[in-house]
Design a protein around this motif. Structure first.
Motif, short mmCIF file in Angstrom:
data_model
loop_
_atom_site.label_atom_id
_atom_site.label_comp_id
_atom_site.label_asym_id
_atom_site.label_seq_id
_atom_site.Cartn_x
_atom_site.Cartn_y
_atom_site.Cartn_z
N ALA A 122 0.78 -1.12 -0.14
CA ALA A 122 0.05 -0.01 0.03
C ALA A 122 0.85 1.16 -0.13
O ALA A 122 2.11 1.35 0.57
N GLN A 123 0.53 2.17 -0.77
CA GLN A 123 1.10 3.45 -0.63
C GLN A 123 0.60 4.68 -1.05
O GLN A 123 -0.71 4.68 -1.64
N LEU A 124 1.02 5.86 -0.76
CA LEU A 124 0.46 7.30 -1.13
C LEU A 124 1.38 7.38 -2.41
O LEU A 124 2.74 7.30 -2.38
N ALA A 125 0.58 8.16 -3.40
CA ALA A 125 1.37 8.45 -4.60
C ALA A 125 0.69 9.72 -5.15
O ALA A 125 -0.42 9.68 -5.14
N ALA A 126 1.57 10.46 -5.76
CA ALA A 126 0.91 11.59 -6.60
C ALA A 126 1.00 11.11 -8.18
O ALA A 126 1.45 10.33 -8.72
N ALA A 127 -0.18 11.51 -8.70
CA ALA A 127 -0.72 11.00 -10.06
C ALA A 127 -0.95 11.97 -10.81
O ALA A 127 -2.10 13.02 -10.45
N MET A 128 -0.58 12.13 -12.16
CA MET A 128 -0.96 13.06 -13.27
C MET A 128 -1.62 12.21 -14.19
O MET A 128 -1.03 11.46 -14.79
N ARG A 129 -2.81 12.71 -14.53
CA ARG A 129 -3.51 12.15 -15.73
C ARG A 129 -3.48 13.20 -16.92
O ARG A 129 -3.19 14.19 -17.11
N PHE A 130 -3.43 12.26 -18.22
CA PHE A 130 -3.29 13.17 -19.51
C PHE A 130 -3.76 12.05 -20.37
O PHE A 130 -3.77 10.84 -20.50
N SER A 131 -4.02 12.69 -21.61
CA SER A 131 -4.42 11.97 -22.98
C SER A 131 -3.26 12.04 -24.01
O SER A 131 -2.49 13.24 -23.84
N PHE A 166 -4.13 3.09 -19.81
CA PHE A 166 -5.31 2.17 -19.36
C PHE A 166 -6.01 1.66 -20.73
O PHE A 166 -6.87 0.75 -20.62
N ASP A 167 -5.52 2.23 -21.96
CA ASP A 167 -6.35 1.86 -23.22
C ASP A 167 -5.65 0.82 -24.08
O ASP A 167 -4.52 1.04 -24.17
N PRO A 168 -6.38 0.18 -24.85
CA PRO A 168 -5.70 -0.79 -25.83
C PRO A 168 -5.14 0.19 -26.97
O PRO A 168 -5.58 1.48 -27.22
N PRO A 169 -4.05 -0.39 -27.68
CA PRO A 169 -3.54 0.46 -28.71
C PRO A 169 -4.38 0.96 -29.79
O PRO A 169 -4.02 1.87 -30.72
N TRP A 170 -5.49 0.30 -30.18
CA TRP A 170 -6.44 0.55 -31.40
C TRP A 170 -7.27 1.89 -30.85
O TRP A 170 -7.85 2.43 -31.76
N PRO A 172 -8.11 5.57 -30.48
CA PRO A 172 -7.38 6.76 -30.92
C PRO A 172 -6.64 7.68 -29.73
O PRO A 172 -7.28 7.53 -28.72
N TRP A 173 -5.47 7.99 -30.27
CA TRP A 173 -4.48 8.67 -29.13
C TRP A 173 -5.10 9.58 -28.47
O TRP A 173 -4.93 9.85 -27.26
N PHE A 174 -5.85 10.61 -28.89
CA PHE A 174 -6.71 11.62 -28.27
C PHE A 174 -7.44 11.57 -27.25
O PHE A 174 -7.94 12.15 -26.45
N LEU A 175 -7.91 10.12 -27.27
CA LEU A 175 -8.86 9.60 -26.32
C LEU A 175 -8.28 8.65 -25.14
O LEU A 175 -9.09 8.19 -24.39
#
Length: 186
Positions: A122-131, A166-170, A172-175
């Motif tokens: 278990a851990q505390l972590a900082a996360a930055m999300r992006f597309s 998080f997503d499969p390679p097919w 679209p990159w912008f999603l």
């Protein structure tokens, strides 16, 4: 729908979320490859493991999935697929997060010796999300920005940065949903 790794948002800061991740298991492979090639090279043995290239080590019905007639078990795919730098220069660990509720005693044993099951505490972590695209540059820019934001917030990093897809390679990159995650001191 693919199960996502659970976490709880503790607080929000400029540029990142502070999250609490529970202890969990990963199936991982270490590869000697470039940032971009590492997930491609690790995917086959990891996918084979969750697809049934394993040996059941628990009685039928005692684990997260039931073995088939061959004594193997298919494990549901989860998200994200995680990548972090390995112990040697040019080496990366690529990890599939195992389903919530999995234990070392209930997960099947990998047939491929390159696949290792490991518990992440278990851990505390900082996360930055992006597309965006899965490039070393895109992840590197976010990792640098996250490190600066964490330091500016008065937090101290305590582990290696993780790159999460998080997503499969097919898709679209912008999603695509991507993240950089940095463990910090409690």
């Amino acid at each position: 729908m693919t199960e996502r790794q659970p976490y709880r948002v503790v607080s929000r800061h400029p540029g990142f979320e502070l999250r609490r991740y529970p202890a969990h298991l990963v199936a991982e492979v270490q590869v000697q490859a470039s940032f971009t090639r590492a997930p491609l090279e690790a995917f086959r043995p990891l996918a084979a493991y969750i697809g049934g290239a394993n040996r059941v080590r628990h009685p039928i019905g005692a684990g997260p999935a039931t073995p088939d007639a061959t004594g193997t078990t298919k494990i549901p795919m989860t998200a994200p697929v995680v990548q972090e730098e390995g112990e040697r220069p040019g080496a990366y660990l690529v990890q599939f997060v195992m389903p919530a509720g999995s234990t070392a005693a209930t997960l099947p044993e990998p047939v491929d010796a390159r696949v290792r099951i490991r518990e992440i505490p278990a851990q505390l972590a900082a996360a930055m999300r992006f597309s965006g695209r899965w490039t070393e540059k895109a992840f590197g820019q976010r990792a640098t920005a996250l490190g600066r934001s964490v330091t500016a917030a008065g937090l101290q990093p305590t582990g290696a940065i993780r790159y999460a897809r998080f997503d499969p390679p097919w898709k679209p990159w912008f999603l695509r949903r991507n993240e950089v995650v940095l463990p910090v001191v409690e």
